[in-house]
Scaffold this active site. Structure first.
Site, PDB file in Angstrom:
ATOM      1  N   CYS A  54       0.828  -1.183   0.000  1.00 13.24           N
ATOM      2  CA  CYS A  54       0.000   0.000   0.000  1.00 13.24           C
ATOM      3  C   CYS A  54       0.866   1.238   0.000  1.00 13.24           C
ATOM      4  O   CYS A  54       2.083   1.164  -0.066  1.00 13.24           O
ATOM      5  CB  CYS A  54      -0.823   0.011   1.252  1.00 13.24           C
ATOM      6  SG  CYS A  54       0.243   0.295   2.648  1.00 13.24           S
ATOM      7  N   LYS A  57       1.268  -1.754  -8.456  1.00 16.53           N
ATOM      8  CA  LYS A  57       2.548  -1.603  -9.125  1.00 16.53           C
ATOM      9  C   LYS A  57       3.715  -2.140  -8.308  1.00 16.53           C
ATOM     10  O   LYS A  57       4.569  -2.844  -8.805  1.00 16.53           O
ATOM     11  CB  LYS A  57       2.762  -0.126  -9.414  1.00 16.53           C
ATOM     12  CG  LYS A  57       3.890   0.098 -10.384  1.00 16.53           C
ATOM     13  CD  LYS A  57       3.838   1.508 -10.906  1.00 16.53           C
ATOM     14  CE  LYS A  57       4.791   1.682 -12.044  1.00 16.53           C
ATOM     15  NZ  LYS A  57       4.395   0.889 -13.219  1.00 16.53           N
TER      16      LYS A  57
END
Ligand code: GLU
Length: 590
Positions: A2, A585
């Site tokens: 995160c 990502k």
């Protein structure tokens, strides 16, 4: 996985600063998010499910300290309740976490049996309850957080805000960077780029360290020892980046159009550093390349270039599956790791093990201040600029172009390699600037919209390239794609070839062209619809995507139409181009 962001300073709009920071971190996770600030001794928070998108106002009170989080759920569904920050029973502190508490079940049962109530399914809540438990005995807040953190297994980074405006952050895994400026403002973040517009100095917190801030000063401590450690600030050497799409509809397409510049940047390599690494490659016993996902494919293509051009027997590894090589790692080996974030958990784990066994590490990382760079003996920066789209395009190209240049340098042909890289940059620019090329990929995307399966064929320099094409198609279109070495097809997948099946082939004007076209004839004979990516037309192609002939680097050129095809398919299908479902990502969890 995160993003964590925190602010402490003199401004009264902490919530806004945090929101802007989170927007820049959203590539790290975007299923839900939240911000908590402290005002007049009370913690107020806002949480939302979904992407931050264009949100500008949170409706939170004025405040000069707070924390925020963008989540990529690992434990517990994507719900408002499970979104971070998580609040303590008496609202005297809030916690946001990056990572996975691997022993959360054991801790949860223990705490549950002691009477602690749980409201969510997250592993994060266990940290909240654990701090509450510690606070019963330990009065010092930092010490309580430290004691709780020491009980967590797994790679975790947490940030905690208490009712007195204290921020405590602990790192044992995912990145944590502290920034500051002449105003004395403090910023806490998962990356440097997110605060590059605000901070002039930074500390890259290391695993096993924690920081405490009371709003103005900052203290750094060893988590195990509890002892104070020396704070040494380094200059923030990153230009602040715009979060904007600069006229493009999506980051993915903007970043594809940046490829020519990025390739040019590869040509501006520090020659001496490349020479040093080249000499080391030649002396190495074994050379490994490593990565995960798209970067795993970049690593495999780099290994190909090393074998083909430098005659170095390089072996490529996938981060999550390198286990069987652990015992083979030895002193005198070299591991080359390209990386977008420099924080990929799977790869970091292998690097740490390899290092312990005496392997030297060379990395090429796009994100400044990363753990991977820190762990490396040969440090290269990709210099591709922020890649915001979760779907990697320009960084992949930068990595393989660098790998090609390295291979040529090892062979003593640095100048030739450099010339080819410069030509490549020009050729990609010419390709992208020609509206006919773009239209042709767009039309193909329209044709493929209804397909469920797409096959891709390639050989030698183009094999990893069509695998990357496969990854792009899967990531953006959610269609099933299957890449295979052209010649292997006849051994199994030929059973699937029938009228109308779509087969994309990337084939250069090289020594394997005839072989590849032979395989293409075999699928064509069974009715396949063949899309050719090549500098030369062939009568086997039903659809032709013409690219420039770039000889040694033609494979790098060939990836561009595949990236464009993935983009236009996603667009046509109405998918979230920059944020495909379920992936993030920077995968900092295992
Ligand atoms: N494990 C935590 C969760 O599922 C944090 C995941 C993250 O790093 O975003 O909520």
């Amino acid at each position: 996985m995160c993003g964590i962001f925190g602010y402490a300073g003199r401004r009264h709009d902490a919530a806004k600063v945090i929101l802007e920071g989170l927007k820049r971190l959203e590539y790290r996770g975007y299923d839900s998010w939240g911000v908590a600030v402290l005002t007049l001794g009370k913690i107020a928070s806002v949480k939302k499910v979904g992407a931050i998108g264009e949100v500008v106002e949170l409706g939170l009170p004025k405040s000069s300290v707070g924390i925020g989080h963008t989540r990529w759920a690992t434990h517990g569904g994507v719900t408002l309740k499970n979104a971070h920050p998580h609040t303590s029973t008496h609202n005297n502190f809030v916690v946001a976490q990056n990572g996975i508490v691997e022993n959360f079940q054991t801790l949860k049962s223990r705490l549950f049996n002691k009477g602690f109530k749980f409201q969510t399914e997250t592993d994060t809540e266990v940290i909240v309850r654990l701090i509450e438990e510690k606070l019963k005995k330990i009065k010092d807040f930092r010490e309580a957080v430290r004691a709780a953190f020491l009980e967590l297994d797994g790679r975790n980074t947490i940030i905690v805000l208490d009712e007195f405006g204290k921020i405590i952050a602990c790192r044992n895994g995912s990145p944590l960077i502290i920034g500051t400026n002449s105003e004395g403002e403090l910023l806490f973040s998962s990356d440097t780029l997110s605060f590059a517009n605000l901070a002039t100095k930074m500390i890259v917190v290391e695993n096993g360290q924690m920081v405490e801030s009371d709003g103005s000063a900052i203290g750094l401590f060893g988590i195990k020892s509890g002892r104070r450690e020396k704070v040494s600030w380094e200059k923030v050497d990153v230009k602040s980046h715009k979060v904007g799409k600069e006229g493009f509809d999506h980051f993915m397409i903007k970043e594809i159009f940046e490829i020519p510049q990025v390739v040019d940047q590869v040509a501006n390599q520090d020659k001496k550093a490349l020479m040093d690494l080249s000499r080391f490659v030649i002396r190495s016993k074994n050379v490994y390349t490593i990565g995960s996902g798209t970067t795993g494919i970049a690593a495999a293509q780099i290994a190909y270039f090393l074998r083909h051009f430098a005659k170095v027997n390089a072996i490529s590894l996938v981060g999550a599956d390198a286990y069987e090589c652990y015992d083979l790692f030895q002193k005198g080996d070299l591991m080359i790791a390209p990386s977008q974030s420099g924080e990929t958990a799977d790869v970091l784990e292998v690097i740490e093990i390899a290092k312990k066994r005496g392997v030297k590490i060379a990395s090429n990382v796009n994100m400044p201040g990363s753990m991977m760079t820190k762990l490396s003996d040969f440090k290269f920066m990709t210099g591709a600029g922020p890649e915001v789209s979760v779907v990697s395009t320009k960084v992949f190209v930068a990595h393989i172009a660098w790998g090609y240049l390295l291979a040529k340098t090892i062979r003593g042909k640095y100048g030739e390699g450099m010339g080819n890289i410069k030509n490549l940059s020009k050729a990609i620019k010419k390709y992208l600037d020609d509206a006919k090329n773009i239209k042709s990929v767009r039309d193909l995307a329209k044709l493929l919209m209804e397909e469920d399966d797409i096959y891709l064929l390639g050989k030698a320099q183009n094999f990893q390239i069509i695998r990357e094409g496969m990854v792009k198609l899967i990531e953006t279109s959610y269609k099933h794609a299957h890449a295979m070495p052209a010649g292997d097809l006849k051994h199994y997948a030929i059973t699937l070839m029938e009228k109308g099946v779509v087969v994309i082939v990337a084939v250069s004007a090289d020594s394997v062209r005839a072989d590849v076209l032979n395989s293409v004839s075999q699928v064509k004979a069974r009715g396949a619809y063949v899309v050719g990516i090549s500098s030369l037309v062939s009568r086997e192609f039903d659809y032709f995507l013409k690219v420039g002939d770039l000889e040694e680097v033609s494979s790098i050129m060939n990836v561009v139409p595949l990236q464009l095809l993935a983009y236009y398919l996603a667009l046509g299908l109405g998918h979230n181009v920059d944020r495909p479902r379920n992936i993030a990502k920077s995968v900092t969890v295992k």
